[in-house]
Design an enzyme around this catalytic site. Structure first.
Site, PDB file in Angstrom:
ATOM      1  N   GLY A 260      -5.356   7.675 -12.359  1.00  0.00           N
ATOM      2  CA  GLY A 260      -5.187   6.197 -13.677  1.00  0.00           C
ATOM      3  C   GLY A 260      -3.447   6.271 -13.417  1.00  0.00           C
ATOM      4  O   GLY A 260      -3.084   6.414 -14.487  1.00  0.00           O
TER       5      GLY A 260
ATOM      6  N   HIS B 112      -3.898  -1.965  -3.067  1.00  0.00           N
ATOM      7  CA  HIS B 112      -4.453  -1.219  -1.988  1.00  0.00           C
ATOM      8  C   HIS B 112      -2.904   0.120  -1.004  1.00  0.00           C
ATOM      9  O   HIS B 112      -2.040  -0.631  -0.873  1.00  0.00           O
ATOM     10  CB  HIS B 112      -4.961  -1.557  -1.336  1.00  0.00           C
ATOM     11  CG  HIS B 112      -5.468  -1.261   0.093  1.00  0.00           C
ATOM     12  ND1 HIS B 112      -6.798  -0.741   0.172  1.00  0.00           N
ATOM     13  CD2 HIS B 112      -4.743  -0.718   1.186  1.00  0.00           C
ATOM     14  CE1 HIS B 112      -7.270   0.132   0.457  1.00  0.00           C
ATOM     15  NE2 HIS B 112      -5.938  -0.524   1.747  1.00  0.00           N
TER      16      HIS B 112
HETATM   17  C1  GAR Z   1      -3.586   4.259  -5.184  1.00  0.00           C
HETATM   18  O1  GAR Z   1      -2.791   4.402  -4.161  1.00  0.00           O
HETATM   19  C2  GAR Z   1      -4.925   3.637  -5.417  1.00  0.00           C
HETATM   20  O2  GAR Z   1      -3.617   2.131  -4.206  1.00  0.00           O
HETATM   21  C3  GAR Z   1      -5.914   3.928  -3.888  1.00  0.00           C
HETATM   22  O3  GAR Z   1      -6.238   5.090  -4.943  1.00  0.00           O
HETATM   23  C4  GAR Z   1      -5.421   5.047  -5.752  1.00  0.00           C
HETATM   24  C5  GAR Z   1      -5.466   5.137  -7.323  1.00  0.00           C
HETATM   25  O4  GAR Z   1      -4.349   6.138  -7.405  1.00  0.00           O
HETATM   26  N1  GAR Z   1      -6.879   2.377  -4.356  1.00  0.00           N
HETATM   27  C6  GAR Z   1      -7.593   2.513  -3.297  1.00  0.00           C
HETATM   28  O5  GAR Z   1      -7.413   2.811  -2.253  1.00  0.00           O
HETATM   29  C7  GAR Z   1      -8.807   1.201  -3.262  1.00  0.00           C
HETATM   30  N2  GAR Z   1      -9.108   1.016  -2.193  1.00  0.00           N
HETATM   31  P1  GAR Z   1      -3.988   5.819  -9.572  1.00  0.00           P
HETATM   32  O6  GAR Z   1      -5.237   6.237 -10.170  1.00  0.00           O
HETATM   33  O7  GAR Z   1      -3.705   7.278  -9.688  1.00  0.00           O
HETATM   34  O8  GAR Z   1      -3.537   4.369  -9.902  1.00  0.00           O
END
Ligand code: GAR
Length: 212
Positions: free
Chosen positions: A17, A119
């Site tokens: 998050g 992404h």
């Molecule tokens: C982020 O790096 C986002 O870009 C990635 O998950 C992470 C979530 O981080 N999403 C993907 O890979 C979707 N294909 P967060 O929960 O700390 O925001």
């Protein structure tokens, strides 16, 4: 969320998050605060996801909605429950922030042109899972972060914003992902603000800054 905030965000996440944290911070005293905008609801498919804890700490309405029987997408009942929760919260924009389920069909029809994702690569390079590891495995010298509209494909929708991130010879998956997170936290609130201000228009398979 402040009662007067006219642009309402519904954030979906499955993990840490940190992007939600950047967005809610921007709603409090950054670019998004000037609109104003606010996070109306946070929804997660993972019951103990840190994003739900962060939402509670930020005093944002949140809920776990079980994804149903599939591993990579929502089943029909779950999809309907997500749509209902977002409609009840009257969201203007659905913001995917580390939501690890593919959204298709009914969901995208319900929020047509109003679903965005962040992404961790310079799309169209490295779609799919763990894009920072894909970048390291491929030996690229530069990767980055992308904000895009969500369409029926996987990480294939119209690109709204990108920031490059250098790859160091001694990067590990963790250090590279951390640097990419920094870029995500900068471009995601700015891209959401640009959409809210009506500045983003589709052109071809991409977007341009629209004249207002
Ligand atoms: C982020 O790096 C986002 O870009 C990635 O998950 C992470 C979530 O981080 N999403 C993907 O890979 C979707 N294909 P967060 O929960 O700390 O925001």
């Amino acid at each position: 969320m402040a009662g007067s905030a006219p642009f309402r965000l519904g954030v979906l996440g499955s993990g840490e998050g940190s992007n939600f944290g950047a967005i809610v911070g921007s709603c409090q005293d950054g670019t998004l605060s000037k609109l104003p905008a606010g996070v109306a609801v946070v929804l997660s498919d993972v019951e103990d996801a840190a994003i739900l804890q962060r939402a509670r700490e930020a005093d944002v309405d949140c809920a776990h909605i079980a994804p149903g029987k599939f591993r990579t997408k929502l089943d029909e009942a779950a999809e309907a429950a997500y749509i209902e929760a977002l409609n009840v919260a009257k969201v203007d924009l659905v913001v995917l922030a580390g939501f690890m389920r593919i959204l298709k069909g009914e969901f995208l029809r319900a929020f047509e042109g109003r679903v965005v994702n962040v992404h961790p690569s310079l799309l169209p390079a490295f779609p799919g899972l763990e894009a920072w590891k894909q970048a390291l495995d491929h030996g690229v010298k530069v990767t980055g972060a992308t904000v895009h509209f969500v369409d029926q494909g996987v990480d294939s929708g119209a690109i709204i914003a990108q920031e490059t991130v250098p790859v160091s010879d001694d990067d590990t998956p963790e250090t590279l992902h951390e640097r990419i997170h920094g870029a995500e936290h900068r471009i995601y609130p700015e891209a959401i603000a640009a959409i809210a201000r009506g500045e983003i228009a589709l052109r071809g398979r991409g977007t341009i800054k629209a004249a207002r």
